[in-house]
Scaffold this active site. Sequence first.
Site, PDB file in Angstrom:
ATOM      1  NE  ARG A 262      10.803  44.989  44.294  1.00  0.00           N
ATOM      2  CZ  ARG A 262      10.503  46.263  44.547  1.00  0.00           C
ATOM      3  NH1 ARG A 262      11.126  47.234  43.892  1.00  0.00           N
ATOM      4  NH2 ARG A 262       9.586  46.570  45.439  1.00  0.00           N
ATOM      5  NE  ARG A 277      18.947  48.670  39.778  1.00  0.00           N
ATOM      6  CZ  ARG A 277      17.840  49.411  39.773  1.00  0.00           C
ATOM      7  NH1 ARG A 277      16.668  48.836  39.748  1.00  0.00           N
ATOM      8  NH2 ARG A 277      17.925  50.727  39.773  1.00  0.00           N
ATOM      9  CD  GLU A 349      12.641  54.084  44.313  1.00  0.00           C
ATOM     10  OE1 GLU A 349      13.004  54.084  43.119  1.00  0.00           O
ATOM     11  OE2 GLU A 349      11.764  53.340  44.767  1.00  0.00           O
TER      12      GLU A 349
END
Length: 425
Positions: A262, A277, A349
């Site tokens: 990503r 992340r 998450e």
Amino acid sequence: MLNPKLLRTEMDEVARQLGRRALKIDKDWFSFREQKRKQLQTAAENLRNQRNRNSKRIAQGKAAGQDVSEIMDEMIEINEELGTSEAELENYTTEINAWMLTLPNIPHESVPDGSTEEDNVVIRKWGELPNFDFPVLSHVDIGKKLGGLDFEKSAKISGSRFATMQGQVARLHRALIQFMLDYHVAEHGYVEVYVPYIVNDASLTCTGQLPKFEEDLFKLATDSPYYLIPTAEVPVTNLWRNHIANENELPAKYVCHTPCFRSEAGSYGKDTRGMIRQHQFEKVELVQLVKPEASWRTLEELTQHAEKILQLLDLPYRVVNLCTGDLGFASAKTYDIEVWLPGENTYREISSCSNFLDFQARRLKARWKNTATGKPELLHTLNGSGLAAGRTLVAILENFQDNQARVHVPEVLRPYMGGLETLSF
RNA sequence: GGAGAGAUGCCGGAGUGGUCGAACGGGCUCGCCUGGAAAGUGAGUGUGUCCUCAACGGGGCACCGAGGGUUCGAAUCCCUCUCUCUCCGCCA
């Protein structure tokens, strides 16, 4: 994609529903073009009908040795007219289709209204939060002390938002993946699949990443439009593109481990420290294609399949029902599973479980033959992480640290770790 | 990377310009036959979209890998692309 029929007949209702996502639909823009489209299409079809009929008359006339020049003259006129209306029709359909591809799914009625993650609703919690009688370390520090987690080396090799793992940490990470795959196959009845990590633009359009979210993806600098997958959802769901299934193929349940890539554009300054992340991370994904009647029940099951992994690892978590503002583009309803991270003193998450209803299936043309009606009908697609491996590793390092400079390996992982019970630093 | 062959319905496979949504075979479904089955035999069997019908049904348009072109008319001719296969080379 939303059902075009719904847009034509229930536009006000669709606009109201999408309004829950803070989206404004230009109803007039659509109805004007839709009306034009319909009118032009009918005209074009009538002209083609004339052309086909004349064609047959020419064939028959010629065979019988008759003069067909009159019909041929007529054909020239028909073709002229047809060309004009076809060109105009093409403009409208292209415009309408492009617009429809930008519309997100309609949120289910059980999805709470809201604009940010603050408005997500906690459904349930599991496990007890650990109580530490010593200063808690973050996974970054633990990983560094273990000599197993390095961000500077990967910065040198690649840049920011990449992790390098080594030794026992790398093995623990791999153990997690193996354990998840094995468990979902053996206990939850999923079929393990291996798929390409590079996909074409059509696949990404079918699952909903394109055309709207291209900036989130890594695009290869090749002539053909290739992208690195942002999630296994893309290649796995696309296994069913243009397929009409027999009833006995359903439900289709796949588990797939892939790296995910990503770009994380738009998240500058967010989660810059540690491996929360990343541009590249490993994930075990659950994907199901089911009969429409089964999808809501399946969403609950699939979420529980993901939760089960956390329970077996003994990691505390909670499940939240994403609000309309936090809901993904293609999803009708999403449960996020958030794991407790002591290093951050918060839930993060670790899995996202969604029911897309027929939104993806319509783009995919993924259908099944309904034995009752004898007709092909769209399937429903669902997926969820089961789980994100990198973040699970983070949770283990942080939750199972002790004051003796150790990290305890969850029992279910020990067979995958050669029996190792603790990592020491 | 070089040379060649190909892509048609669930599968195999015909079709090289007109009445072809597509022969034929297999499969599958329903029926006949049978004590039951096999064999045999009859019928049916694509998708999308629009119109029509109370319903059964009827009809239009599109689809023969994808996109463009030629033509009054394209599965069929031409161009581009994608994919598959065979041989050679290289290679994990």
